[in-house]
Design an enzyme around this catalytic site. Sequence first.
Site, mmCIF file in Angstrom:
data_model
loop_
_atom_site.group_PDB
_atom_site.id
_atom_site.type_symbol
_atom_site.label_atom_id
_atom_site.label_comp_id
_atom_site.label_asym_id
_atom_site.label_seq_id
_atom_site.Cartn_x
_atom_site.Cartn_y
_atom_site.Cartn_z
ATOM 1 N N ASP A 69 -73.553 67.237 45.020
ATOM 2 C CA ASP A 69 -73.863 67.548 43.625
ATOM 3 C C ASP A 69 -75.278 67.069 43.285
ATOM 4 O OD1 ASP A 69 -73.369 64.860 43.525
ATOM 5 O OD2 ASP A 69 -71.801 64.956 41.993
ATOM 6 N N LYS A 119 -65.502 65.958 49.077
ATOM 7 C CA LYS A 119 -65.917 64.563 48.845
ATOM 8 C C LYS A 119 -65.662 64.203 47.382
ATOM 9 C CE LYS A 119 -70.414 63.018 48.745
ATOM 10 N NZ LYS A 119 -70.497 62.392 47.411
ATOM 11 N N GLU A 173 -72.903 54.231 49.371
ATOM 12 C CA GLU A 173 -74.257 54.420 48.828
ATOM 13 C C GLU A 173 -74.758 53.115 48.198
ATOM 14 O OE1 GLU A 173 -74.902 57.959 46.539
ATOM 15 O OE2 GLU A 173 -76.822 57.253 45.751
HETATM 16 O O1 KIV Z 1 -74.753 64.539 46.249
HETATM 17 C C1 KIV Z 1 -75.138 64.116 47.351
HETATM 18 O O2 KIV Z 1 -76.000 64.725 48.019
HETATM 19 C C2 KIV Z 1 -74.536 62.883 47.840
HETATM 20 C C3 KIV Z 1 -75.162 62.222 49.014
HETATM 21 C C4 KIV Z 1 -76.530 61.760 48.714
HETATM 22 C C5 KIV Z 1 -74.303 61.182 49.604
HETATM 23 O O3 KIV Z 1 -73.591 62.439 47.281
#
Ligand code: KIV
Length: 265
Positions: free
Chosen positions: A44, A113, A182
């Site tokens: 996102d 995710k 993160e």
């Molecule tokens: O949104 C994203 O790209 C992410 C990554 C940076 C882990 O959550």
Amino acid sequence: MKTTVESLFKKKARGEKITMVSTYDYWSAKLCDEAGVDCILVGDSLATVVKGEENTLSVTLDEIIYHARCVRRGAKRAFVIADMPFMSYQVSLEKALENCGRVIKESGAEAVKLEGGKELAPLVERLTLAGVPVVGHLGFRPQSIHLTGRPRVVGRTEEEAKKLREDFKALEEAGAFMIVLESVPSELARELSESASCLVIGIGAGRFVDGQVLVFHDLLGLFEDFKPKFVRRFLEGGKLIREALKRFKMEVERGSFPSEEESYG
Ligand code: KIV
């Protein structure tokens, strides 16, 4: 060979690191695939990188599905993970299952995710039972930006570290096959990773984890608005592209593009 959940675990067992890149379209996914990147995350982060927003909150389910479809067409070998947008999995268990199902069915992504800790365990369990591989996301959680106002390291106090350990364990036990950490101190990430049965991928979590993820536009120097400490630019892409665009402009203006060979007879 196609990357699968199984092949990722085998890679870890061989002591090899896993690579993941966040990207959002066909051509960049094709480049990642051809370079041998293991996983592509349709993150996102597309809100900030592609849409120019201040944070990730505005991304919709339809946008993730659209971008994941584009990525899927470019990624023949890499394992594709779709980020579930803010508020697409928090309203109720049923709604969350429906939305995750939509993403998997309509986009061709192979996993979802989710940002969050133990409160997500029932959802992770149901998805896993339904055959949907789940990736957790702990540490700094961009979808909770309004709680802190800015990105920050999570886990420096004993209280935060304790909560992180509990959330990690809950997601792992519920069936998450991978957890992204993160902005977590590297010693804490190491501790979590060493005792984990799932795969641990870091972004700003040091090197003692199973693999690393970066955003395509960050690692290639294409996104220059800001650069977190954990980003390394492997190319100054922005500079190179600006130079090429200036050359195009100059050659058009002076009449040297197109040449005879670039024109139809
Ligand atoms: O949104 C994203 O790209 C992410 C990554 C940076 C882990 O959550």
